[in-house]
Design an enzyme around this catalytic site. Sequence first.
Site, short mmCIF file in Angstrom:
data_model
loop_
_atom_site.label_atom_id
_atom_site.label_comp_id
_atom_site.label_asym_id
_atom_site.label_seq_id
_atom_site.Cartn_x
_atom_site.Cartn_y
_atom_site.Cartn_z
N CYS A 240 15.48 -65.78 -57.02
CA CYS A 240 16.59 -65.39 -56.14
C CYS A 240 16.24 -64.14 -55.34
O CYS A 240 15.43 -64.21 -54.42
CB CYS A 240 17.88 -65.24 -56.93
SG CYS A 240 19.34 -65.32 -55.85
N HIS B 174 18.59 -70.21 -59.39
CA HIS B 174 18.52 -69.67 -60.75
C HIS B 174 18.28 -70.78 -61.75
O HIS B 174 18.88 -71.85 -61.68
CB HIS B 174 19.82 -68.95 -61.10
CG HIS B 174 20.07 -67.72 -60.31
ND1 HIS B 174 19.59 -66.48 -60.67
CD2 HIS B 174 20.75 -67.55 -59.14
CE1 HIS B 174 19.98 -65.58 -59.77
NE2 HIS B 174 20.67 -66.21 -58.83
N GLU C 112 17.52 -69.33 -65.09
CA GLU C 112 17.49 -68.47 -66.28
C GLU C 112 18.85 -68.22 -66.89
O GLU C 112 18.96 -67.66 -68.00
CB GLU C 112 16.85 -67.11 -65.91
CG GLU C 112 17.76 -66.11 -65.21
CD GLU C 112 18.07 -66.43 -63.75
OE1 GLU C 112 18.73 -65.60 -63.11
OE2 GLU C 112 17.68 -67.49 -63.24
#
Length: 246
Positions: free
Chosen positions: A90, A180, A182
Amino acid sequence: MTRLLVVVPSDTAPPARLGDWLRAAGLELDERHLDAGDPLPADLTGHDGLLVLGGPQSSVDPEDVAPELVGVRSLLAAALAGDVPTLAICLGAQLMAQVGGGRVGVGVDGPEVGAALVAKRDAGDRDPLFGPVPLSPDVVQWHHDEIAELPPGATLLASSPRYPHQAFRLGRHAYALQFHVETDPETVRRWAHSDPVGVAATPFDADTVADRAEAVHPDLAEVWAPFAARFADLVRAGAGAPVPVP
């Protein structure tokens, strides 16, 4: 132990499950939390790879607005110059695009927020990290800026109709993800309730955005935990450490 430098520009975007996956894959994580005032090293000496995460900062912020990003850009430049195994997510991906000679700006189609799909490009099939990724994997999007132009020589690995530059590789070992992978559900719920502008760009309220993201988190783990293990293998190989046989 193979050592990964983990730059956390904001504690609103922690390593979360990605950190767990990388530790499970055998990496030692040296986390530097910029919100807490952790210093960044001057270079990558003593580290075998680099992970740069996201945050609410804008990659186009000048030095007087986001001075903490100056050192992050320097580390990314060192990683690109040495083709050090790198994963940037990101904000990290936008910074890597800038450092590599690409262009970042405010997203022309507004914020991209919540659970989404991206499409793997043909080049991804031939990539050691992206090859096993499904054609349309689940991801979580949360960005207001966009990577408007890829750096020269970048290989586009994933795209989407709204913002085409979703994942790319520079050199052989540096990877950037606009999206994303994670997150945990709690992190996304906090984002949803702290970003009214982003949520307003969706058809949903904050709780629905968070609920929809929570629903795809098992699918995220199924795809991106093995991806993290392959990145760990890349870091180990670069360090000259043995790579486990599946």
